[in-house]
Every structure is written in structure tokens, then in C-alpha cells.
Design an enzyme around this catalytic site. Structure first.
Site, PDB file in Angstrom:
ATOM      1  N   THR A 141       0.817  -1.228   0.000  1.00 32.60           N
ATOM      2  CA  THR A 141       0.000   0.000   0.000  1.00 32.60           C
ATOM      3  C   THR A 141       0.848   1.273   0.000  1.00 32.60           C
ATOM      4  OG1 THR A 141      -0.195  -0.287   2.392  1.00 32.60           O
ATOM      5  CG2 THR A 141      -2.048  -1.024   1.052  1.00 32.60           C
ATOM      6  N   SER A 174       1.074   8.801   4.900  1.00 27.22           N
ATOM      7  CA  SER A 174       0.532   8.719   3.548  1.00 27.22           C
ATOM      8  C   SER A 174       1.674   8.980   2.588  1.00 27.22           C
ATOM      9  CB  SER A 174      -0.568   9.763   3.337  1.00 27.22           C
ATOM     10  OG  SER A 174      -0.927   9.801   1.977  1.00 27.22           O
ATOM     11  N   ARG A 175       1.983   8.005   1.722  1.00 26.85           N
ATOM     12  CA  ARG A 175       3.137   8.162   0.834  1.00 26.85           C
ATOM     13  C   ARG A 175       2.815   9.046  -0.362  1.00 26.85           C
ATOM     14  NH1 ARG A 175       3.669   2.444   2.114  1.00 26.85           N
ATOM     15  NH2 ARG A 175       4.965   2.345   3.968  1.00 26.85           N
ATOM     16  N   VAL A 176       1.556   9.488  -0.467  1.00 29.27           N
ATOM     17  CA  VAL A 176       1.198  10.449  -1.514  1.00 29.27           C
ATOM     18  C   VAL A 176       1.367  11.863  -0.963  1.00 29.27           C
ATOM     19  CG1 VAL A 176      -0.713  11.293  -2.934  1.00 29.27           C
ATOM     20  CG2 VAL A 176      -0.310   8.849  -2.713  1.00 29.27           C
TER      21      VAL A 176
END
Length: 512
Positions: free
Chosen positions: A338, A364-366
Site C-alpha cells: 500500500t 501517507s506516501r502520496v
């Protein structure tokens, strides 16, 4: 009359060439062995992997193990009625599920059969259960926010359309509550929600349905359920069926969010099925391809390029941990697939922090790409401040003398935690979240007792809905320029003048 042999020959040739007899050749096999929803079938030499098979008593099968002398088949339906020696017929079709707008507002099982008693589905289309995920060239970066309506998530762990964000935590820490709140907040957002309940109690699914129906959220929601009483194959199939339903909207240029609640039970069902099929076990008795099981599901979530319609499918998988162990086998597998995780901690939950998000582990990697400019401006330092507050809080428990700066950080952190607390089923619009966090970051809450902060925020909301145009500016422009910040400060100060805290009892209220 003289007969010419060449004429007769040509007529006979023509008749023979045109002769067509309708033949219906079906490859039929025999059930050798059956038990626990798995059958061994002999005689299907040309059978394909994942092919649908027809058995007696309207039982459907799916070919999973293609071996030298038999086929391992997972069964759906009342498989107990099928006996050894029964016939199995090939369909020539790979496993697919019904999709389309006709499913919206309905509760279905993974085979696409309605469970809500509202008659048959109005759906003529179907999609393959397993479908190859789009490649790198077909995608575009995640840039559009998916608003959950939960302040702590939208401010610190933003989710974008096309992202895969894991919700992870122990039992009863509010994982499903986050999913339900997210669905409620999609009203009017042009988003189809698919809630996949894997191994949940039927009563729990009924409660979720009633809550969504009450709020009018079933108008844009599909519920796919494989309850706890179902056999392992139907639980294994559930998330793939939900994903196929979401892909219908993805490839038609629309937006969908698919929630898998939860993939721990999905992995357990797959383990059970694999062991019954005599596949070799690996770590913790899971089969060797358990990572691939989840990666091929979650990779199907994406934001398509504009040339392909610009649709998006967001995945929100859920994983249940045991005693907060995020380093276990299945949790680490899904974390690595994810684009970030929201970690819910039972200690925080029982201390009254709701949603009980551990800011230190959650990510959150976004990142800011999935946030509006307004939220980015006010929540830039919030995550760092809260992580710092949690560290200092641990030291403060020793009771030693604290310097004024540390005391201020602790006081601010306590008030920000109170600001981010949020009751269940009450998602906040973006503009109200922005002003609530802005008030805390700018120090307007520093002299308000922490117990009164939720009350302050609620009354500030009511005040700003009736006074001024601060909310409208953020809602329309999704930004908070300097002049809007000045207007927000003026409005908060005006409200604060009328807000009083009683010195003796600590009861606060707006003074008329």
C-alpha cells in the site's frame, strides 16, 4: 431427358459442403472426492484455470488446481448436496461477476446474487473476477484528494483518488467506523463506494447498511458481503468481486472507492482453501503466494491517464492486528503493497482519543499531493507538532519541573488532540476542518480548557455558518490566501469575545 454425371457430382458436392449438423459437445467430468467446499474432479482434460464449472443442484465451481489426473475445484452454493460420482460440466467461461449501475444501492454476495430481497439485479454487463492491473504508462500520479470528513486523516494522512491506504489496528479500535464515515462524506462528491465485508457477522453488515440507508448514502454505495458462516471459497472471492465492480466505473472515466473489511480474514480463508487443495504450506501455514494474493488485488487500484478517461479506483484495505503487532506476516505484507497506513491504537482509543490514530506510525506516501492548498497551509506543521507532543507527554509523566517552552508545547498539543477528536458518523466538510485546525495552530485555543475545546469548535462552526463568508471562500477556491486568513482571524476573534469559560465550574458557553 439425359442425365449429366458432372451436374450430379457438382450438386452432391454443393449439398455436402452446405450440410451442417448442430452438435453440442460438452466436456463432462466426474466428482471423485468432495468435502469442505472443495471437490476433486476427473475427466476435464481441457479445463482452463479459473474456469466456471456447473455441478448438480445449481452449484457453481471454479477450477483452481489443474493437476495431471484431476482438477481441484472450489465450490459456491449448497455444495453439501453434491455427492461423489456426480457430473461436472465445463462452461468455457472464465469466472466473472455482474457489474454496472444496477448494483448501486444493493447488497449482493460475491457471485452477484442479491441478498436484500429487492428483486433481481438490473445488470447486463459482467467483468472478469481476476483482471490484469494497468501498467505504468496507463496511470497518472495521484493528485486529486478523497475527502474522508475526518479531521485527523484529511489534515495529516491525506488520501488521494487512486491511492491504496491501509487501515490497520487491533480489534474494536474503530477501523470500520473510519470506512463508514468516509462513505457518508462522499455525498455529492461524484464517487461510487463499494464496501466489501469479508467474514463479518451478518448483523454487523445489517447495521452498516441501516446506517448508510438512514443517511441516504446507499444511493451511491454497493455492499458485497461474504458472511462469517460462508465457506472459505466465497470469502476468498469477495474482494475480487468488489474490485471488478469498482473497475466498471474506473474504465468508464468515473471514480470509485473499494473498501476491503478485512484482508486478515481473506488471507485466513485463502489459507484454508489452499490447505484443502493440498497446496504446500509456508510461513504460519499460509501458502507461498499469499503476498501475490493481495498484491494482484490492490495493484488494480489506480488513477488512469487522461487518454484512458481519467477514472480512479481507490482501495482502502483493512488489516486486524493482534496486540498491536504490525510486524506480523500479513500486516507487513500489506503495508509493503500500500501507499501508506492509518494505524489505530487501542491505548489511544481507550483513553478517549477518537479516531485513535497513532501519528508516529501512520503515514501517507502520496502526502501533500492529495491535499487542497487550504489544508496544506494550515496543517503543514500539525503532524510534527503532535508527534513532538506525544514524546514530551511521556517525559512529563515523570513529574519533573518543565521549562515554559515545554509546558506551552504540551498545552498546545493537548488542545490540538481535542480539536482532532471527532464523534462517529459526523464527517466535517473541508472548509470547517480548515478553520478548526487554523484556530488551534494560530493559538486561539491556548487559553481554553482542553475539556471545552470541542464545545468551542462546535459553537465556532455555528457562528461562522451564519456570519461572514469565510467558509464560502474556502469551499469555492479550495485555498486560504492571506486576505482570507485575515478575515478568518477577525471572525474567530469576534466569536472568542462572546465565548466565556466559567471560572469555578469550567462550564463554557457563548455569551449573548
Amino acid at each position: 431427358m439425359k442425365l449429366r454425371p458432372e451436374e450430379i457430382t457438382s450438386i452432391l458436392k454443393q449439398r455436402i459442403e452446405a450440410y451442417d449438423v448442430e452438435t453440442d459437445l460438452a466436456e463432462v467430468g466426474t466428482v471423485l472426492q468432495i468435502g469442505d467446499g472443495i471437490a476433486r474432479v476427473y475427466g476435464l482434460e481441457s479445463c482452463m484455470a479459473m474456469e466456471m464449472l456447473e455441478l448438480e443442484h445449481d452449484v457453481t465451481g471454479i477450477a483452481l488446481n489443474l493437476e495431471d489426473d484431476n482438477v481441484g475445484v472450489a465450490l459456491f452454493g449448497e455444495w453439501q448436496k453434491v455427492g461423489e460420482g456426480g457430473t461436472v460440466k465445463r462452461t468455457g467461461r472464465v469466472m466473472s461477476v455482474p457489474v454496472g449501475d444496477g448494483l448501486v444501492g444493493r447488497i449482493v454476495n460475491p457471485l452477484g446474487e442479491p441478498l436484500d430481497g429487492q428483486g433481481p439485479l438490473a445488470s447486463s454487463e459482467s467483468r472478469l473476477l481476476e483482471f490484469k492491473a494497468p501498467g505504468v504508462v496507463s496511470r497518472q500520479p495521484v493528485s486529486e484528494p478523497l475527502q474522508t470528513g475526518i479531521k485527523a486523516i484529511d489534515a495529516m494522512i491525506p488520501i488521494g483518488r487512486g491511492q491504496r491506504e491501509l487501515v490497520i489496528g487491533d480489534r474494536s479500535t474503530g477501523k470500520t467506523a473510519i470506512l463508514v464515515d468516509t462513505i457518508l462524506n462522499q455525498k455529492g462528491q461524484d464517487m461510487i463506494c463499494i464496501y466489501v465485508a469479508i467474514g463479518q457477522k451478518a448483523s454487523t453488515v445489517a447495521q452498516v447498511y441501516e446506517r448508510l440507508k438512514e443517511a441516504g448514502a446507499m444511493d451511491y454505495t454497493i455492499i458485497v458481503t461474504a458472511s462469517a458462516t460462508e465457506a472459505a471459497p466465497i470469502k476468498w472471492m469477495a474482494p475480487y468481486a468488489g474490485c471488478a465492480m469498482g473497475e466498471h466505473f474506473l474504465y468508464n472515466g468515473k471514480h470509485a472507492v473499494c473498501m476491503y473489511d478485512d484482508l486478515s480474514k481473506h488471507a485466513d480463508a485463502y489459507r484454508q482453501m489452499s490447505l484443502l487443495l493440498r497446496r504446500p504450506p509456508g510461513r504460519e501455514a499460509f501458502p507461498g503466494d499469499v503476498f501475490y494474493l493481495h498484491s494482484r488485488l490492490l495493484e488494480r487500484a489506480c488513477k488512469l491517464s487522461d487518454e484512458l478517461g481519467g477514472g480512479s479506483l481507490t482501495a482502502l484495505p483493512v488489516i486486524e492486528t493482534q496486540a498491536g503487532d504490525v510486524a506480523a506476516y500479513i500486516p507487513t505484507n500489506v503495508i509493503s503493497i500500500t501507499d501508506g497506513q492509518i494505524f489505530l491504537e487501542s491505548d489511544l482509543f481507550y483513553s478517549g482519543v477518537r479516531p485513535a490514530i497513532n501519528v508516529g506510525i501512520s503515514v501517507s506516501r502520496v502526502g501533500g499531493n492529495a491535499q487542497t492548498r487550504a489544508m496544506k497551509k494550515v496543517a503543514g506543521r500539525l503532524r510534527l507538532d503532535l508527534a513532538q507532543y506525544r514524546e514530551l507527554e511521556a517525559f512529563a509523566q515523570f513529574g519533573s519541573e518543565l521549562d515554559p517552552q515545554t509546558q506551552r508545547t504540551l498545552a498546545r498539543g493537548e488542545r490540538m488532540v481535542a480539536t482532532l477528536n471527532q464523534p462517529q458518523y459526523q464527517p466535517w466538510p473541508l472548509e470547517e476542518q480548515v478553520i478548526a485546525i487554523f484556530a488551534g495552530i494560530q493559538g486561539y485555543l491556548d487559553d481554553i480548557p482542553p475539556a471545552q475545546v470541542p464545545r468551542f469548535q462546535e459553537e465556532l462552526r455555528e457562528f461562522l455558518r451564519t456570519e461572514g463568508t469565510v467558509y464560502e471562500g474556502i469551499r469555492d477556491g479550495r485555498d486560504l490566501p492571506d486576505e482570507a486568513q485575515q478575515a478568518a482571524r477577525a471572525q474567530i476573534e469576534k466569536f472568542k469575545e462572546s465565548f466565556a469559560v466559567h471560572a469555578e465550574t469550567g462550564v463554557a458557553g457563548a455569551v449573548a
